[in-house]
Design an enzyme around this catalytic site. Structure first.
Site, PDB file in Angstrom:
ATOM      1  N   CYS A   7     -23.126 -15.990  48.806  1.00  0.00           N
ATOM      2  CA  CYS A   7     -22.959 -14.536  48.862  1.00  0.00           C
ATOM      3  C   CYS A   7     -21.994 -14.115  47.767  1.00  0.00           C
ATOM      4  O   CYS A   7     -20.831 -14.529  47.764  1.00  0.00           O
ATOM      5  CB  CYS A   7     -22.427 -14.122  50.236  1.00  0.00           C
ATOM      6  N   GLU A  45      21.219   0.983  57.535  1.00  0.00           N
ATOM      7  CA  GLU A  45      21.244   1.683  56.252  1.00  0.00           C
ATOM      8  C   GLU A  45      19.868   2.264  55.970  1.00  0.00           C
ATOM      9  O   GLU A  45      18.848   1.761  56.475  1.00  0.00           O
ATOM     10  CB  GLU A  45      21.628   0.712  55.135  1.00  0.00           C
ATOM     11  N   LYS A  70      16.361   2.863  54.196  1.00  0.00           N
ATOM     12  CA  LYS A  70      15.471   1.962  53.444  1.00  0.00           C
ATOM     13  C   LYS A  70      14.980   2.720  52.207  1.00  0.00           C
ATOM     14  O   LYS A  70      14.059   3.526  52.281  1.00  0.00           O
ATOM     15  CB  LYS A  70      14.292   1.509  54.302  1.00  0.00           C
ATOM     16  N   CYS A 129     -26.059  -8.837  55.885  1.00  0.00           N
ATOM     17  CA  CYS A 129     -25.020  -8.641  54.880  1.00  0.00           C
ATOM     18  C   CYS A 129     -25.515  -7.656  53.820  1.00  0.00           C
ATOM     19  O   CYS A 129     -26.598  -7.858  53.243  1.00  0.00           O
ATOM     20  CB  CYS A 129     -24.656  -9.975  54.232  1.00  0.00           C
ATOM     21  N   TYR A 184      23.228  -3.866  48.217  1.00  0.00           N
ATOM     22  CA  TYR A 184      23.279  -3.961  49.686  1.00  0.00           C
ATOM     23  C   TYR A 184      23.359  -5.380  50.251  1.00  0.00           C
ATOM     24  O   TYR A 184      23.578  -5.545  51.449  1.00  0.00           O
ATOM     25  CB  TYR A 184      22.106  -3.225  50.331  1.00  0.00           C
ATOM     26  N   ASP A 232      13.138   3.748  48.949  1.00  0.00           N
ATOM     27  CA  ASP A 232      11.796   3.477  48.429  1.00  0.00           C
ATOM     28  C   ASP A 232      11.911   3.258  46.924  1.00  0.00           C
ATOM     29  O   ASP A 232      11.678   4.158  46.118  1.00  0.00           O
ATOM     30  CB  ASP A 232      10.877   4.658  48.745  1.00  0.00           C
ATOM     31  N   CYS A 239     -20.813 -12.442  57.511  1.00  0.00           N
ATOM     32  CA  CYS A 239     -21.981 -12.896  56.761  1.00  0.00           C
ATOM     33  C   CYS A 239     -22.052 -14.419  56.816  1.00  0.00           C
ATOM     34  O   CYS A 239     -21.042 -15.105  56.687  1.00  0.00           O
ATOM     35  CB  CYS A 239     -21.868 -12.417  55.310  1.00  0.00           C
ATOM     36  N   LYS A 284      10.384   1.826  60.487  1.00  0.00           N
ATOM     37  CA  LYS A 284       9.663   2.760  59.624  1.00  0.00           C
ATOM     38  C   LYS A 284       9.519   4.131  60.289  1.00  0.00           C
ATOM     39  O   LYS A 284       9.447   4.241  61.515  1.00  0.00           O
ATOM     40  CB  LYS A 284       8.272   2.204  59.285  1.00  0.00           C
ATOM     41  N   CYS A 314     -25.800  -9.855  50.205  1.00  0.00           N
ATOM     42  CA  CYS A 314     -26.765 -10.934  49.949  1.00  0.00           C
ATOM     43  C   CYS A 314     -27.955 -10.934  50.901  1.00  0.00           C
ATOM     44  O   CYS A 314     -28.902 -11.699  50.705  1.00  0.00           O
ATOM     45  CB  CYS A 314     -26.066 -12.293  50.009  1.00  0.00           C
TER      46      CYS A 314
END
Length: 701
Positions: free
Chosen positions: A453, A136, A138, A429, A247, A140, A447, A335, A432
């Site tokens: 951090c 079936e 899909k 990083c 469905y 949205d 990090c 998809k 930090c």
């Protein structure tokens, strides 16, 4: 400064929308929200308008214009989502009797064929054995559950997190395609599931009217449909052109239905609209032919779809296949290929995640991809940047993977500026300044700053509050950052101390007493959470939702789990062996859990949180089976069912499935070829049975 003595907010009403800063825009949205609510009350509730209609319309248009320019600042009480006087309080929660789970995805023909092969392996079917499916489109839209008792519609809920959704019954009663009474002979109780959606024609007409009146214009039909269902005032929902396709079923108390194909016919007889494009397919070849046909007519369909859904047709096979993590084994979404567009890579930004991972993000010149404006895309890691040779200033092709996550597909080298420089990935990083190290064999640089951090602290707190963890509405990205910056939110337990700052918080720009009380109420509602959510919310590396559930099922209580993990962190071999014996727990995962419990500040944060929250043990399967509560290990070759199906059946009967034998093992199911596990079981005096005995225990013979 207290709420009573705070200075009046500055008035930015004379500042043009294009000249507003984010801070001024937030203040202006607050002013407009309050003004429009006041005028709504005067006009709708008291029949005594304070201003002319043209002045009121100007307020609404200005609010809409600011929201359009600053979409991240849209308020929870935005006037663009309201009509008339203020609506009732938020939605009640509904616990789904049968979880509403998401689907795994297939992106090409090979994925679809592997789906079929995987189903056959699980069921111990021969390769190429007949296996019927249904297919079936899909849709949205927004997934919805409808409960009928004796044929009468009594409750409707959103999917939510799959376990718990929102009660939107009053809104759903306004949708003509949802029957209030079932036709014909109705079962005692039935939960019908389907999709709320909006046709493209209805969506465009609605948006044109919204724009004409200065109201909110929606980005796409899916967002418009979801927003309409979640309106607090059902009268607004009633004005939106919403439709419904049924469905599948959740809870069902009625005569047996044998296949998905038969169910679709039955749903239509009960009075539901079902998708006319649903088809029965004899095999994977038929599925792929269906996919090609639907893809070819996709633009001609009156509604948006992002793929097709395949389901094993027979319900008895669906029950045998069951679920893995948060997805059914018997269904998959195929998809459509991602849509692509070319744009300019303005900057490569480095973000630090909750586990310290440094992730490169491409900041793009905004471009429309499949109806969505995309301004950021993932670059995954430093190896990916090097492989694509992505540089700031490049023209790049982007796509939305699965029509969702934007990513860079390729660099258009011919359009590269002459001064474009190779990107150098940082070794410190950016938040930090701690060293960012890349463990041998891993693609991610991390990090080393830990909870010192700020980025990791904020990300861990966001993770803690997310829907699939503690699900605290009002603790999104913006608010977590603000509360952390104020010093009020450093670790999860601090969430439950926020009431002490209620007055100060209400006095801050963008808050107010009502929004603070709403946040505090959401926090109080999470004083008791399922144990697996508690574990997942801690943000331990590699511990996702499925792993958290396995740990919660095995150790049963927070106290037992804490003690066992501390023992693992101390190097206790027996405790480590027990952890590794849990099905799907390997050395790397065990090492990450041990590392978490070896850090004193993590243990302090866990214990601090436990002072405020009760981690509720998971409900045990309602079963009186002879294996309930027992630990079972499978070894050797099973001839009448696959190993995966045997494990799934054992778990459904309330047993714990382990991957290795220990003195805590109750039963070893040994098929032909059993080796070291059989010897280990004999050493520990574990009860050993063959496959036929297992089938009798499992109630399958």
């Amino acid at each position: 400064m207290s709420a009573k003595t705070k200075r009046p907010a500055k008035d930015y009403s004379a500042v043009a929308v294009d000249d507003l800063s984010p801070a001024h825009a937030a203040a202006e949205l607050e002013r407009l929200a309050k003004a429009i609510v006041r005028h709504d009350l005067a006009y709708h509730a008291k029949d005594a308008p304070l201003i002319a209609d043209s002045e009121y319309d100007a307020l609404k248009r200005r609010n809409a214009a600011i929201e359009k320019r600053f979409p991240l600042l849209v308020r929870g009480d935005s006037p663009s989502a309201k009509v008339g006087a203020p609506a009732a309080a938020g939605f009640a929660k509904v616990r789904h009797a049968v979880p509403m789970l998401s689907l795994d995805n297939a992106f090409d023909d090979a994925d679809v064929r592997e789906f079929g092969a995987r189903v056959r392996r699980f069921l111990s079917f021969a390769e190429g054995a007949p296996l019927a499916f249904s297919a079936e489109p899909k849709i949205d839209g927004l997934s919805i559950s409808l409960l009928y008792e004796d044929g009468k519609f009594v409750k409707g809920a959103t999917r939510g997190d799959g376990e718990e959704g929102e009660d939107v019954t009053a809104n759903l009663r306004t949708i003509a395609e949802i029957p209030s009474m079932l036709k014909g002979e109705a079962p005692a109780a039935i939960e019908v599931r389907g999709e709320i959606y909006m046709t493209r024609a209805d969506f465009l007409a609605m948006n044109a009217e919204q724009e004409k009146t200065g109201d909110k214009v929606f980005a796409n039909p899916r967002n418009a449909a979801a927003g309409a269902v979640r309106q607090l005032d059902p009268a607004i929902t009633a004005k939106r052109p919403l439709r419904f396709f049924a469905y599948t079923l959740g809870r069902y108390e009625g005569p047996e239905i044998e296949t998905q194909t038969a169910l679709i016919a039955r749903l239509a007889r009960w009075g539901f609209r079902t998708n006319p494009e649903t088809r029965a397919c004899a095999d994977e070849g038929a599925l792929l032919a269906y996919y090609a046909r639907i893809g070819a007519v996709r633009s001609d369909l009156p509604y948006d779809i992002d793929g097709v859904v395949y389901k094993v047709d027979r319900f008895d096979l669906q029950r045998r296949l069951g679920f893995v993590a948060r997805s059914p084994r018997w269904a998959i979404a195929h998809k459509f290929p991602a849509e692509r567009a070319a744009t300019k890579l303005l900057k490569i930004d480095i973000q630090v995640g909750r586990t310290g991972a440094l992730t490169p993000v491409a900041i793009l010149e905004p471009v429309n991809v499949g109806g969505v404006m995309v301004a950021r895309a993932t670059l995954h890691n430093e190896d990916e940047i090097r492989r694509k040779d992505a540089r700031e200033g490049d023209t790049v092709v982007i796509q939305r993977a699965g029509d969702v996550i934007p990513q860079i597909v390729e660099v258009v080298a011919a359009k590269r500026p002459r001064d474009a420089k190779e990107f150098v990935f940082p070794e410190l990083c950016p938040v930090c300044g701690s060293k960012a190290v890349r463990p041998e064999g891993e693609a991610i640089r991390r990090c080393t700053g830990g909870l010192s951090c700020d980025a990791q602290v904020v990300e861990r707190l966001r993770h803690f509050a997310m829907r699939t963890a503690f699900d605290i509405e009002g603790l999104g990205e913006k608010n977590v950052e603000e509360l952390h910056g104020l010093g009020w939110l450093k670790r999860p337990g601090d969430v439950f101390r926020l009431r002490a700052h209620a007055g100060s918080l209400a006095a801050r720009e963008g808050w107010g007493a009502k929004s603070v009380e709403k946040l505090l109420a959401a926090i109080e509602a999470r004083r008791r959470v399922p144990f697996d959510r508690f574990v997942f919310a801690l943000g331990i590396r590699q511990v996702g939702e499925a792993t958290a559930r396995l740990l919660a099922q095995h150790y049963e209580t927070l106290a037992k789990w804490r003690a066992a993990m501390l023992a693992v962190a101390r190097g206790d071999e027996a405790a480590r062996a027990e952890l590794l014996a849990i099905d799907q727990v390997g050395e790397a995962l065990a090492a990450d859990i041990a590392a978490f419990f070896a850090e004193a500040h993590n243990l302090e944060a866990l214990d601090d949180l436990a002072d405020f929250v009760e981690a509720v043990p998971l409900d045990k399967p309602a079963t009186d089976s002879p294996v309930a509560g027992k630990t079972i290990v499978f070894t050797g070759t099973l001839e009448k069912m696959s190993r995966d199906e045997a494990k799934a059946r054992a778990q459904a009967l309330g047993a714990k499935v382990a991957g290795s034998v220990s003195k805590k093992t109750d039963i070893l199911v040994a098929g032909p070829g059993a080796g070291s596990k059989l010897a280990e079981a004999q050493k520990h005096g574990v009860h050993v049975i063959d496959e036929d005995a297992w089938l009798r225990l499992a109630g399958l013979t």
